[in-house]
Motif scaffolding. Structure first.
Motif, short mmCIF file in Angstrom:
data_model
loop_
_atom_site.label_atom_id
_atom_site.label_comp_id
_atom_site.label_asym_id
_atom_site.label_seq_id
_atom_site.Cartn_x
_atom_site.Cartn_y
_atom_site.Cartn_z
N THR A 131 0.89 -1.22 -0.23
CA THR A 131 -0.15 -0.08 0.00
C THR A 131 0.91 1.25 -0.08
N ASN A 132 2.00 1.05 0.61
CA ASN A 132 2.92 2.35 0.73
C ASN A 132 4.36 2.23 0.04
N PHE A 234 3.07 3.39 10.23
CA PHE A 234 2.14 2.42 9.69
C PHE A 234 1.58 1.58 10.58
#
Length: 244
Positions: A131-132, A234
């Motif tokens: 996702t990152n 995160f």
């Protein structure tokens, strides 16, 4: 063949034993887990019960199976590690019911550490990096948060999980903290970890379901993050109903 299996299982039931929570979402997630197990074992009666904080209780679940003419029960503790609840509290309830109701109860083991559990944990952490895409595993610290127990075996298993994820995914560093009972706790643990000099911290609650403790972990993370704006934090999702 199916008819033979059905006849063999007609007096057999499965009881999924949960810890229990005051959080409705956590209870709903547990019910979904039970539903998925029922779908896999269509010819066997499946019920569930909680040790504390919620209904139905373990005894309630056993009573439901008894009313369905079940004489043999496979009781599975849907818990990650074998601490006090798995070793003492649940067996006590099961043994008492079996003795007073002429029922055979076969006690299974906790989920524990195995390839499927490690794989599911790794997938949850990998989701963060997918996702990152700008953050690199080698520049990140993985912080695995265990529930925390007075049982050193259970606590050491969380540390083992951390190590296996870190080595499996090539993460720069790994640390283990706990939500309660033992040390290091989340906030003081994170305050120590931020001094290591890594750019990113990935927080992974090694829990089956959400609940009060997961919410508390997030709040403590927020406190440390606000005091360290130069570090990116995160969240990896807890295990939940991961297919593995």
């Amino acid at each position: 063949m199916d008819n033979k299996i059905s006849k063999v299982n007609q007096d057999l039931g499965i009881l999924i034993c949960g810890h229990g929570s005051r959080n409705k979402i956590a209870l709903d997630e547990f019910k979904e887990l039970t539903k998925s197990i029922q779908e896999r074992f269509a010819s066997i009666k499946v019920e569930y019960g909680f040790l504390e904080f919620a209904k139905p209780s373990l005894t309630d679940g056993l009573e439901k199976l008894k009313k369905q003419s079940v004489k043999r029960v496979i009781a599975i503790p849907a818990m990650l590690f074998a601490a006090g609840h798995v070793k003492n509290d649940i067996p006590s309830v099961l043994m008492s019911f079996a003795k007073n109701n002429d029922m055979e109860i076969i006690y299974g083991r906790e989920l524990g550490i195995n390839n499927l559990m490690i794989s599911a944990a790794c997938e949850r952490v990998k989701e963060v990096f997918k996702t990152n895409e700008t953050i690199a595993p080698s520049e990140s610290v993985l912080v695995v948060v265990g529930r925390g127990s007075s049982d050193p075996d259970a606590n050491s298993n969380v540390v083992k999980i951390t190590r296996m994820i870190v080595e499996g995914l090539g993460i720069g560093w790994g640390e283990t903290v706990f939500s309660g009972v033992t040390f290091p706790l989340v906030e003081p643990g994170l305050n120590h970890i931020v001094k290591l000099g890594y750019k990113n911290i990935v927080l992974f609650p090694y829990f089956l379901f959400t609940g009060v403790l997961v919410s508390r972990i997030r709040r403590q993370r927020d406190i440390v993050a606000s005091n360290n704006p130069n570090i990116s934090f995160f969240d990896a999702k807890y295990l939940s109903s991961h297919p593995r």
